[in-house]
Design a protein around this motif. Structure first.
Motif, short mmCIF file in Angstrom:
data_model
loop_
_atom_site.label_atom_id
_atom_site.label_comp_id
_atom_site.label_asym_id
_atom_site.label_seq_id
_atom_site.Cartn_x
_atom_site.Cartn_y
_atom_site.Cartn_z
N LEU A 101 -19.94 -2.48 -12.68
CA LEU A 101 -18.58 -2.72 -12.17
C LEU A 101 -18.16 -1.60 -11.23
N ALA A 145 -27.16 -18.83 -15.39
CA ALA A 145 -27.34 -19.30 -14.01
C ALA A 145 -25.99 -19.51 -13.34
N GLY A 146 -25.05 -18.61 -13.64
CA GLY A 146 -23.72 -18.70 -13.03
C GLY A 146 -23.60 -17.77 -11.83
N GLY A 147 -22.36 -17.41 -11.50
CA GLY A 147 -22.09 -16.60 -10.32
C GLY A 147 -22.76 -15.24 -10.36
N ALA A 148 -22.77 -14.61 -11.53
CA ALA A 148 -23.35 -13.27 -11.62
C ALA A 148 -24.85 -13.32 -11.36
N GLY A 160 -22.06 -3.41 -18.78
CA GLY A 160 -21.87 -3.57 -17.34
C GLY A 160 -20.83 -2.66 -16.72
N LYS A 175 -17.05 -14.58 -25.13
CA LYS A 175 -16.63 -15.56 -26.14
C LYS A 175 -17.12 -15.17 -27.53
N GLU A 194 -20.20 -14.84 -28.30
CA GLU A 194 -21.45 -15.58 -28.56
C GLU A 194 -22.62 -14.82 -27.95
N LEU A 214 -24.00 -7.63 -18.86
CA LEU A 214 -23.05 -7.48 -17.76
C LEU A 214 -21.61 -7.32 -18.25
N HIS A 269 -32.20 -20.27 -18.76
CA HIS A 269 -30.90 -20.92 -18.80
C HIS A 269 -31.01 -22.17 -19.65
N ARG A 270 -29.85 -22.61 -20.21
CA ARG A 270 -29.95 -23.80 -21.06
C ARG A 270 -30.18 -25.07 -20.24
N ALA A 321 -26.64 -12.14 -18.09
CA ALA A 321 -25.69 -12.47 -17.03
C ALA A 321 -24.95 -13.76 -17.38
N THR A 322 -24.92 -14.11 -18.68
CA THR A 322 -24.10 -15.23 -19.11
C THR A 322 -22.71 -14.70 -19.46
N SER A 323 -21.78 -15.61 -19.69
CA SER A 323 -20.45 -15.19 -20.12
C SER A 323 -20.32 -15.31 -21.64
P1 NDP Z 1 -20.03 -18.01 -14.75
O1 NDP Z 1 -18.92 -18.71 -15.46
O2 NDP Z 1 -20.27 -18.28 -13.31
O3 NDP Z 1 -21.42 -18.31 -15.50
C1 NDP Z 1 -21.55 -18.16 -16.86
C2 NDP Z 1 -22.96 -18.51 -17.29
O4 NDP Z 1 -23.07 -18.22 -18.68
C3 NDP Z 1 -23.35 -19.96 -17.11
O5 NDP Z 1 -24.68 -20.02 -16.67
C4 NDP Z 1 -23.19 -20.52 -18.53
O6 NDP Z 1 -24.02 -21.62 -18.81
C5 NDP Z 1 -23.65 -19.34 -19.34
N1 NDP Z 1 -23.19 -19.34 -20.73
C6 NDP Z 1 -21.93 -19.28 -21.18
N2 NDP Z 1 -21.90 -19.23 -22.53
C7 NDP Z 1 -23.20 -19.26 -22.94
C8 NDP Z 1 -23.83 -19.22 -24.20
N3 NDP Z 1 -23.12 -19.14 -25.34
N4 NDP Z 1 -25.17 -19.27 -24.26
C9 NDP Z 1 -25.90 -19.33 -23.11
N5 NDP Z 1 -25.37 -19.37 -21.87
C10 NDP Z 1 -24.01 -19.33 -21.78
O7 NDP Z 1 -19.77 -16.44 -15.02
P2 NDP Z 1 -20.28 -15.23 -14.13
O8 NDP Z 1 -21.70 -15.48 -13.80
O9 NDP Z 1 -19.32 -14.96 -13.04
O10 NDP Z 1 -20.14 -14.01 -15.14
C11 NDP Z 1 -21.02 -13.87 -16.26
C12 NDP Z 1 -20.69 -12.59 -17.00
O11 NDP Z 1 -20.94 -11.46 -16.19
C13 NDP Z 1 -19.23 -12.46 -17.45
O12 NDP Z 1 -19.22 -11.88 -18.74
C14 NDP Z 1 -18.64 -11.52 -16.44
O13 NDP Z 1 -17.54 -10.79 -16.96
C15 NDP Z 1 -19.82 -10.59 -16.20
N6 NDP Z 1 -19.77 -9.92 -14.90
C16 NDP Z 1 -19.79 -8.57 -14.91
C17 NDP Z 1 -19.78 -7.88 -13.72
C18 NDP Z 1 -19.82 -6.39 -13.75
O14 NDP Z 1 -19.55 -5.78 -12.70
N7 NDP Z 1 -20.14 -5.76 -14.85
C19 NDP Z 1 -19.74 -8.58 -12.42
C20 NDP Z 1 -19.80 -10.01 -12.53
C21 NDP Z 1 -19.79 -10.64 -13.74
P3 NDP Z 1 -23.54 -23.15 -18.54
O15 NDP Z 1 -23.60 -23.33 -17.06
O16 NDP Z 1 -24.56 -23.92 -19.27
O17 NDP Z 1 -22.17 -23.25 -19.11
#
Ligand code: NDP
Length: 272
Positions: free
Chosen positions: A242, A127-130, A238, A194, A196, A214, A150-151, A188-190
């Motif tokens: 991109l 539930a982040g930016g993507a 992704g 990491k 993970e 992604l 989402h968690r 769409a998580t990051s």
């Molecule tokens: P954000 O930091 O805005 O959001 C990350 C999200 O991932 C949050 O909801 C976070 O949850 C969740 N998260 C992180 N680690 C875990 C985990 N171990 N288990 C479950 N949920 C997890 O990042 P973005 O949304 O901007 O980007 C997400 C991914 O998308 C990145 O890998 C980025 O590189 C990729 N991306 C790729 C693009 C492309 O063109 N291919 C374009 C945009 C993004 P919480 O809030 O609970 O921490």
């Protein structure tokens, strides 16, 4: 020479300069495309400095997509609904902003991968930016169900308020979708960056399902490995998204949409 840049932190890894240089060459245009590193404290000043020096446009990557939205003088409807932008255009002293992430994802799914979204069951993880950027363009293709896992349930529900009420929508924690079969699962998580993966049940994949991460350039991420082992028939990363979002920004800035195949081929790494 017309100046463009991508701003983020970190930024050294960005593929955008390479992608846009390739687009310029392929479309016979001349431009410079560089990177800008910023912090939340220096973001606004760095953008203003680039604009004041005659810059024509910028791409915005993590973690500045929300700050860029706040900075813009004019935004598109989809950017307003996402509350985040990934592209800026400097015109007449003003900053216009748009968000091409979601339409880049939809273009990659439908055009490049041949996955028609209409009538399909789609699960979006995170539930982040993507997710913010992807939600509306995905919903516009009228899937049979659009689910967000989402968690933090409240965070997923907050994002869902941007959608029209007629969209078939479900929000939940990961274990709420333990037995629901989806045609498409989008990470769409990051988590992948990491090393993970989201805590997803192997039973979320319907027969013939596509698992889409992604993250790009990482090969078989823990999410994709889990999907493959769970029986997902198709895997994608992704890289295509991109390049497709970059092509949308290029078309917005330069008035011509470049072909994306060569750039995707260059970025693609085997998912093994
Ligand atoms: P954000 O930091 O805005 O959001 C990350 C999200 O991932 C949050 O909801 C976070 O949850 C969740 N998260 C992180 N680690 C875990 C985990 N171990 N288990 C479950 N949920 C997890 O990042 P973005 O949304 O901007 O980007 C997400 C991914 O998308 C990145 O890998 C980025 O590189 C990729 N991306 C790729 C693009 C492309 O063109 N291919 C374009 C945009 C993004 P919480 O809030 O609970 O921490």
């Amino acid at each position: 020479m017309d100046q463009y840049a991508v701003i983020g932190n970190p930024i050294a890894h960005s593929q955008s300069p390479r992608i846009h240089a390739g687009f310029a060459e392929a479309t016979g245009q001349v431009l410079a495309y560089t990177t800008r590193l910023a912090t939340p404290e220096t973001f606004v000043a760095t953008v203003r400095e680039f604009q004041a020096a005659g810059g024509r446009g910028m791409n915005v990557t993590a973690p500045f997509k929300l700050q860029a939205f706040d900075l813009a003088d004019a935004t598109t409807e989809r950017a307003r609904r996402a509350g985040a932008v990934n592209a800026l255009k400097f015109e007449d002293g003003r900053i216009r902003a748009d968000n091409f992430d979601g339409i880049g994802l939809v273009a990659d799914l439908q055009r490049n991968l041949g996955f028609a979204l209409a009538g399909r069951r789609v699960l979006l993880l995170g539930a982040g930016g993507a997710t913010r950027g992807a939600l509306l363009p995905l919903a516009a293709q009228r899937p049979a169900l659009l689910a967000i896992a989402h968690r933090d349930l409240a965070q997923a529900q907050a994002l869902a308020t941007a959608l029209d009420p007629d969209v078939a929508l479900a929000c939940g924690r990961y274990d709420d979708f333990g037995d629901a079969a989806f045609d498409l699962v989008i990470n769409a998580t990051s988590a992948s960056v990491k090393g993970e993966r989201p805590p997803l049940s192997p039973r979320v994949y319907a027969a013939g399902a596509l698992a889409y991460d992604l993250a790009y350039g990482r090969g078989l991420t823990p999410f994709l490995r889990h999907a493959r082992d769970a029986g997902a028939q198709h895997l994608a990363d992704g890289a295509g998204m991109l390049v497709e979002q970059a092509a949308e920004a290029y078309a917005w800035w330069r008035g011509v949409r470049p072909d994306t195949r060569a750039a995707i081929e260059r970025l693609r790494v085997p998912l093994v």
